[in-house]
Scaffold this motif. Structure first.
Motif, short mmCIF file in Angstrom:
data_model
loop_
_atom_site.label_atom_id
_atom_site.label_comp_id
_atom_site.label_asym_id
_atom_site.label_seq_id
_atom_site.Cartn_x
_atom_site.Cartn_y
_atom_site.Cartn_z
N LEU A 175 0.82 -1.22 0.00
CA LEU A 175 0.00 0.00 0.00
C LEU A 175 0.85 1.26 0.00
N THR A 176 2.07 1.17 0.54
CA THR A 176 2.93 2.36 0.62
C THR A 176 4.03 2.36 -0.43
N ALA A 177 3.97 1.44 -1.38
CA ALA A 177 4.94 1.43 -2.48
C ALA A 177 4.69 2.61 -3.40
N ALA A 178 5.60 2.84 -4.32
CA ALA A 178 5.49 3.99 -5.23
C ALA A 178 4.19 3.96 -6.02
N ASP A 179 3.69 2.75 -6.35
CA ASP A 179 2.45 2.63 -7.11
C ASP A 179 1.26 2.27 -6.21
N GLY A 180 1.41 2.39 -4.89
CA GLY A 180 0.33 2.07 -3.97
C GLY A 180 -0.58 3.27 -3.73
N LEU A 182 -0.96 4.80 -0.94
CA LEU A 182 -0.33 5.70 0.02
C LEU A 182 1.18 5.70 -0.22
N PRO A 183 1.64 6.21 -1.36
CA PRO A 183 3.06 6.12 -1.70
C PRO A 183 3.96 6.81 -0.68
N ASP A 184 4.99 6.06 -0.26
CA ASP A 184 5.99 6.55 0.69
C ASP A 184 5.39 6.98 2.02
N ALA A 185 4.24 6.40 2.36
CA ALA A 185 3.59 6.78 3.62
C ALA A 185 4.40 6.32 4.82
N ARG A 186 4.30 7.10 5.88
CA ARG A 186 4.80 6.61 7.16
C ARG A 186 3.84 5.55 7.70
N ILE A 187 4.37 4.67 8.52
CA ILE A 187 3.57 3.56 9.07
C ILE A 187 3.67 3.62 10.58
N VAL A 188 2.53 3.56 11.24
CA VAL A 188 2.52 3.54 12.70
C VAL A 188 1.79 2.28 13.16
N VAL A 189 2.35 1.61 14.17
CA VAL A 189 1.79 0.36 14.67
C VAL A 189 1.28 0.58 16.08
N PHE A 190 0.00 0.24 16.29
CA PHE A 190 -0.63 0.39 17.60
C PHE A 190 -0.85 -0.97 18.26
N GLY A 191 -0.88 -0.96 19.58
CA GLY A 191 -1.18 -2.16 20.35
C GLY A 191 -1.24 -1.78 21.81
N GLY A 192 -1.81 -2.66 22.61
CA GLY A 192 -1.96 -2.37 24.03
C GLY A 192 -0.78 -2.87 24.84
N PRO A 193 -0.77 -2.55 26.13
CA PRO A 193 0.28 -3.03 27.02
C PRO A 193 0.33 -4.56 27.03
N GLY A 194 1.53 -5.11 26.97
CA GLY A 194 1.69 -6.57 26.96
C GLY A 194 1.54 -7.21 25.61
N GLU A 195 1.31 -6.43 24.55
CA GLU A 195 1.12 -6.98 23.21
C GLU A 195 2.35 -6.79 22.32
N GLU A 196 3.47 -6.46 22.94
CA GLU A 196 4.68 -6.20 22.17
C GLU A 196 5.12 -7.40 21.35
N LEU A 197 5.11 -8.58 21.95
CA LEU A 197 5.54 -9.78 21.22
C LEU A 197 4.56 -10.12 20.10
N LEU A 198 3.30 -9.87 20.33
CA LEU A 198 2.28 -10.16 19.32
C LEU A 198 2.46 -9.25 18.10
N ALA A 199 2.92 -8.03 18.34
CA ALA A 199 3.10 -7.08 17.24
C ALA A 199 4.45 -7.24 16.54
N LYS A 200 5.37 -7.97 17.15
CA LYS A 200 6.74 -8.04 16.63
C LYS A 200 6.85 -8.58 15.20
N PRO A 201 6.14 -9.66 14.82
CA PRO A 201 6.26 -10.14 13.43
C PRO A 201 5.90 -9.08 12.39
N PRO A 207 9.58 -1.25 6.98
CA PRO A 207 10.79 -0.42 6.81
C PRO A 207 11.03 0.44 8.04
N PRO A 208 12.11 0.22 8.79
CA PRO A 208 12.30 0.93 10.06
C PRO A 208 12.43 2.44 9.91
#
Length: 319
Positions: A175-180, A182-201, A207-208
């Protein structure tokens, strides 16, 4: 006058009830409200107008939490008591009016079923009471640089509803590729407390240099303020999905072992996409066991989710 509002233990159900609470506030603008809810949902009510008291109900053995609640509210006379947990506690309290929710029709969305409790002429859409301090904190963490933002919610309160994190990452890259969309969009990942490992994959595949990890870092109202800075939210069926929809963000919910007709994101800028298997087909499988954490989302392909996201995005742009 005072109103007692007893709402859900889970975040998603509590958010779906906020429209009903807002409707009561509009009808009785001078009323003072006491809200009783579960710990996971408490933060969503912190900014509500005329909130006199917030009672957090910790679940106790032998349903003693209801006794504890009764002790805290029994000394007052209530104008209205709304009990959305069907406890029947209102029968043992002084009140002029009582309304108890028994679950609603399995054919209607939860928002519609809740609205019918007060016989409202239209569904009471969920709302979020975001304060300026929450907006300021979201802006500090995440300054606007003019680029679009894709928000992801790769977690849920049960593993059966979790779409693989690797697929979230692949979808975001497309979705954030040049032809997507949302080209070159920033990405933000949400989750609750204790869900860090679940969000890791999911985080591991993004892209960091243009990804912000907010999993477990923010209170609910600051999350909502951060979500409002997003262009599009995609997430599992979860409380955060309902929070995104209530915040007015275009929201795509991913569904499998739950019914999108009842628990889909609510609002004009929302949509749901589900697995190739229906809800009934999933729960009738021989290996289905709600006590296990195995995902039941595997028949939802990245391609199918991508088409749904693109369709929702174009619909919102054409509005």
């Amino acid at each position: 006058m005072r109103i007692l509002f007893i709402t859900a233990n889970r975040l998603g159900d509590a958010i779906l009830s906020t429209g009903l609470l807002q409707e009561l506030h509009l009808r009785f603008p001078k009323a003072r409200f006491t809200v009783a809810c579960g710990p996971a949902a408490a933060g969503i009510f912190a900014g509500m107008p005329n909130l006199e008291r917030l009672i957090v109900m910790e679940k106790l053995p032998w349903a003693r939490h209801w006794w504890e609640l009764w002790k805290k509210v029994a000394t007052r006379r209530w104008r209205i008591i709304i009990d959305l947990r069907g406890s029947g506690i209102s029968q043992f309290l002084l009140a002029r009016r009582r309304r108890t929710f028994s679950g609603g029709s399995p054919r209607h969305h939860k928002v519609i079923a809740l609205s019918q409790l007060l016989k409202l002429p239209r569904p009471a859409s969920p709302t979020v009471w975001i304060g300026e301090q929450h907006r300021a904190e979201a802006a500090r963490l995440w300054p606007d640089d003019g680029r679009p933002v894709l928000a992801l919610g790769p977690t849920a309160n049960w593993g059966g509803k979790v779409w693989p994190g690797e697929r979230f990452a692949e979808l975001a890259r497309r979705l954030t590729a040049a032809d997507g969309i949302l080209p070159d969009a920033r990405i933000v990942v949400f989750g609750g407390p204790g869900e860090e490992l679940l969000a890791k994959p999911a985080l591991d595949g993004l892209p960091p240099e243009r990804t912000l990890n907010l999993v477990g870092r923010l209170d609910l109202l600051t999350i909502a303020a951060a979500m409002q800075r997003s262009s599009l939210y995609i997430g599992n069926d979860s409380g955060l999905m309902h929070l995104a929809a209530a915040s007015g963000v275009p929201t795509l919910g991913l569904f499998g072992p739950s019914r999108e007709q009842i628990y889909g994101p609510w609002g004009e800028k929302t949509a749901a996409v589900r697995t190739d298997l229906s809800y009934d087909e999933i729960i009738r499988q021989k290996d289905y066991d709600y006590r296990k954490q195995d995902s039941h989302m595997l028949t939802l392909s990245v391609e199918k989710a991508q088409r749904a996201a693109e369709h929702l995005w174009r619909y919102c742009r054409d509005e």
